[in-house]
Scaffold this active site. Structure first.
Site, PDB file in Angstrom:
ATOM      1  N   ASP A 125       0.836  -1.200   0.000  1.00 32.87           N
ATOM      2  CA  ASP A 125       0.000   0.000   0.000  1.00 32.87           C
ATOM      3  C   ASP A 125       0.867   1.244   0.000  1.00 32.87           C
ATOM      4  OD1 ASP A 125       0.906  -0.505   2.585  1.00 32.87           O
ATOM      5  OD2 ASP A 125      -0.942   0.135   3.562  1.00 32.87           O
TER       6      ASP A 125
ATOM      7  N   ARG B 119      -9.605   2.402   6.877  1.00 32.33           N
ATOM      8  CA  ARG B 119      -9.155   1.550   5.781  1.00 32.33           C
ATOM      9  C   ARG B 119     -10.226   1.422   4.703  1.00 32.33           C
ATOM     10  NH1 ARG B 119      -4.416  -1.186   6.983  1.00 32.33           N
ATOM     11  NH2 ARG B 119      -4.064  -1.718   9.156  1.00 32.33           N
TER      12      ARG B 119
ATOM     13  N   GLY C 286      10.913   1.712   4.193  1.00 25.84           N
ATOM     14  CA  GLY C 286      11.383   0.580   3.402  1.00 25.84           C
ATOM     15  C   GLY C 286      11.816  -0.601   4.253  1.00 25.84           C
ATOM     16  N   ASN C 287      11.699  -0.504   5.580  1.00 30.56           N
ATOM     17  CA  ASN C 287      12.131  -1.605   6.450  1.00 30.56           C
ATOM     18  C   ASN C 287      11.336  -2.883   6.201  1.00 30.56           C
ATOM     19  OD1 ASN C 287      14.079  -0.012   7.669  1.00 30.56           O
ATOM     20  ND2 ASN C 287      12.773   0.571   9.371  1.00 30.56           N
TER      21      ASN C 287
ATOM     22  N   LYS D 133       7.034   7.256  -0.337  1.00 33.12           N
ATOM     23  CA  LYS D 133       7.616   8.471   0.226  1.00 33.12           C
ATOM     24  C   LYS D 133       9.125   8.408  -0.005  1.00 33.12           C
ATOM     25  CE  LYS D 133       4.245   8.740   4.013  1.00 33.12           C
ATOM     26  NZ  LYS D 133       4.107   8.794   5.482  1.00 33.12           N
TER      27      LYS D 133
ATOM     28  N   ASP E 152       7.445   3.701   3.008  1.00 35.89           N
ATOM     29  CA  ASP E 152       8.037   4.893   3.602  1.00 35.89           C
ATOM     30  C   ASP E 152       9.484   4.612   3.978  1.00 35.89           C
ATOM     31  OD1 ASP E 152       7.314   3.483   6.033  1.00 35.89           O
ATOM     32  OD2 ASP E 152       5.439   4.571   6.027  1.00 35.89           O
TER      33      ASP E 152
END
Length: 179
Positions: free
Chosen positions: A102, A168, A107-108, A133, A105
């Site tokens: 979805d 959601r 990326g973790n 992002k 941000d």
């Protein structure tokens, strides 16, 4: 579209569903051409991807399979840790995989997912995300192939994205007014 309030935070309209549908249609066409003879496996990262994945799959007329993973983030001693909660449930050896997110941000979570898939000896990994992002990324990725919208570091809800489990279900995306 009007502003909404969740737990005293105000959100304003940001990306409406008609824009989302147009972008998904274009991504679906591109994927259908690129993967026409590959029988790809789409892996959605729950919970946030459910609306995006459902709409995306309606735009993919080629033979394919789909599955889901559910990840949880928690903070350990000094850094964010990712724990896989629900696995793929199929043999991915030699398969072309498209990870559906979805939002990306830091990326973790994506890094964890890609590393786990590489250990399963997949043929290829492409990433498709509705939102990204770029200024928040903590990792370099060369396999993010499909991005619906690049956004600033904004707090967004709707279309699968939540705040405290809420919103959601909204078809449009809203951003926090205070951001």
């Amino acid at each position: 579209m009007t502003n909404i309030t969740i737990d005293k935070l105000e959100f304003e309209p940001f990306i409406d569903y008609s824009q989302i549908k147009k972008r998904i249609r274009l991504m679906g066409i591109d994927m259908s051409v690129k993967y026409a003879d590959k029988n790809p496996v789409f892996i959605g990262v729950l919970n946030g991807c459910f609306m995006f994945m459902a709409d995306l799959m309606k735009q993919i007329p080629i033979p394919c399979e789909l599955s889901f993973v559910k990840l949880a983030s928690y903070y350990g001693t000094q850094q964010e840790q990712i724990k896989e909660l629900l696995g793929v449930g199929m043999d991915l050896t030699g398969r072309d995989v498209i990870v559906v997110e979805d939002i990306i941000d830091s990326g973790n979570s994506l890094r964890y997912t890609i590393d786990a898939l590489e250990r399963l000896h997949v043929n290829s990994i492409a990433v498709c995300t509705l939102l990204m992002k770029p200024l928040c990324l903590k990792h370099n990725f060369d396999n993010i192939m499909y991005v619906g919208f690049e956004i600033e570091n904004e707090f967004v809800v709707g279309y699968g994205l939540d705040y405290n489990g809420q919103c959601r279900n909204l078809p449009d995306i809203y951003k926090n007014v205070g951001e």
